[in-house]
Design an enzyme around this catalytic site. Structure first.
Site, PDB file in Angstrom:
ATOM      1  N   SER A 142       1.289  -1.406  -0.357  1.00  0.00           N
ATOM      2  CA  SER A 142       0.266   0.477  -0.074  1.00  0.00           C
ATOM      3  C   SER A 142       0.798   0.829   0.217  1.00  0.00           C
ATOM      4  O   SER A 142       2.353   1.102   0.480  1.00  0.00           O
ATOM      5  CB  SER A 142      -0.394  -0.409   1.438  1.00  0.00           C
ATOM      6  OG  SER A 142      -1.786   1.095   1.684  1.00  0.00           O
ATOM      7  N   TYR A 155      -1.426  -0.632  10.828  1.00  0.00           N
ATOM      8  CA  TYR A 155      -1.423  -1.017   8.616  1.00  0.00           C
ATOM      9  C   TYR A 155      -0.203  -0.876   7.931  1.00  0.00           C
ATOM     10  O   TYR A 155       0.268  -1.161   7.034  1.00  0.00           O
ATOM     11  CB  TYR A 155      -2.912  -0.937   8.960  1.00  0.00           C
ATOM     12  CG  TYR A 155      -2.734  -0.810   7.140  1.00  0.00           C
ATOM     13  CD1 TYR A 155      -2.774  -1.656   6.957  1.00  0.00           C
ATOM     14  CD2 TYR A 155      -3.515   0.147   5.821  1.00  0.00           C
ATOM     15  CE1 TYR A 155      -3.286  -1.747   5.483  1.00  0.00           C
ATOM     16  CE2 TYR A 155      -3.333   0.009   4.984  1.00  0.00           C
ATOM     17  CZ  TYR A 155      -4.122  -1.081   4.545  1.00  0.00           C
ATOM     18  OH  TYR A 155      -3.846  -1.510   3.292  1.00  0.00           O
TER      19      TYR A 155
END
Ligand code: NAP
Length: 269
Positions: A142, A155
């Site tokens: 990501s 995350y």
């Protein structure tokens, strides 16, 4: 358009979003598929549709990759099925809450899936790829791998792991015929956001890409021979400058003496 047979691709998190698009696109590129996620019904429906549309063989494994026994079944498939040529490590969950509002057990579950499962599946696949002289690993990271301030920090940390692990895999495996590709999507319109605590409709529309466009760009990046693909980034020179900065650090990251700015005399160190 269908192309020549390219072996099986095992895609994790294939029941929805980015993984479902990868599955469909890889089938059209000539791969048979093994689709992995928890929701067996959604997997079966997708498998039937892709098989009907492409004529490819599509198998499913319903497994919770956060659970040790289920993960072990998928690892066994990767170790034992010699026809697997591609692993797409896509299954992942996110979070948007800051530390003070986060549930620590959910953070641990996220690490189990985003980090531990991805690592174990890679370890299961690599020896066979090396033995057979080839294979491709696509890791879905990501943009928070390099921008952890944007969302929940665990995350971001989990995706920084995916990027760093991929850099190490490339370093160790590229001379053994194993291709490593790491993808850093920005905000992509999938169920991810609802599950992470912020529906995608709440994001500014100008930062959100469709899953189909994201995957098509990532596969174009793979075809271009990129190691890192950031689908949103207009100028690849910006990533190359970032990477050049990292490379420039390497010769000086480990030395006998502390840097002069710390004022530590060598004999006192
Ligand atoms: P998604 O639509 O929610 O898909 C996640 C997939 O992972 C689903 O197929 C889900 O299926 C599966 N999954 C979740 N927990 C699992 C578990 N414990 N075991 C096995 N499978 C599990 O979200 P997505 O956006 O496509 O996410 C795919 C990847 O892209 C993730 O790694 C995510 O971090 C990354 N990513 C997404 C975005 C974004 O903005 N959407 C941006 C950057 C990176 P089941 O529920 O059936 O298990």
């Amino acid at each position: 358009m269908s192309q020549g047979f390219k072996g099986f691709a095992l895609v994790t998190g294939a029941s929805s979003g980015i993984g479902a698009i990868y599955a469909e696109r890889l089938a059209r590129r000539g791969h048979d598929l093994i689709l992995v996620a928890r929701n067996a019904e959604r997997l079966r429906k997708l498998a039937d549709r892709i098989a009907a549309e492409t004529g490819r063989k599509v198998e499913v494994i319903a497994a919770d990759l956060g659970k040790r026994d289920d993960l072990a079944r998928v690892e066994a498939e990767l170790r034992g099925n010699r026809r697997i040529t591609t692993l797409v490590n896509n299954a992942g969950v996110g979070a948007t809450a800051p530390l003070l509002q986060s549930d620590i057990d959910k953070m641990s579950d996220m690490i189990a899936l985003n980090v531990n499962a991805l690592m174990r599946l890679t370890y299961a696949a690599v020896p066979g790829f090396v033995e057979r002289g080839g294979g491709t690993i696509i890791n879905i990271a990501s943009i928070v791998a390099v921008a952890p301030e944007r969302l929940n920090g665990v995350y971001g940390g989990s995706k920084a792991f995916v990027l760093a692990f991929s850099q190490s895999l490339k370093h160790e495996l590229s001379d053994k015929g194993v291709r490593v590709h790491v993808v850093l999507p920005g905000a992509t319109a999938t169920d991810f956001w609802e599950i992470a605590g912020k529906p995608v409709e709440h994001l500014p529309s100008e930062i959100v890409m469709t899953a189909a466009a994201m995957v098509d760009a990532a596969l174009a990046g793979l075809d271009l021979g990129e190691f890192v693909t950031v689908p949103s980034l207009p100028d690849v020179a910006d990533w190359n400058a970032f990477e050049a900065g990292r490379q420039a650090l390497l010769p000086n990251l480990s030395r006998t003496e502390p840097a002069a700015r710390y004022g530590v005399r060598p004999e006192a160190a």
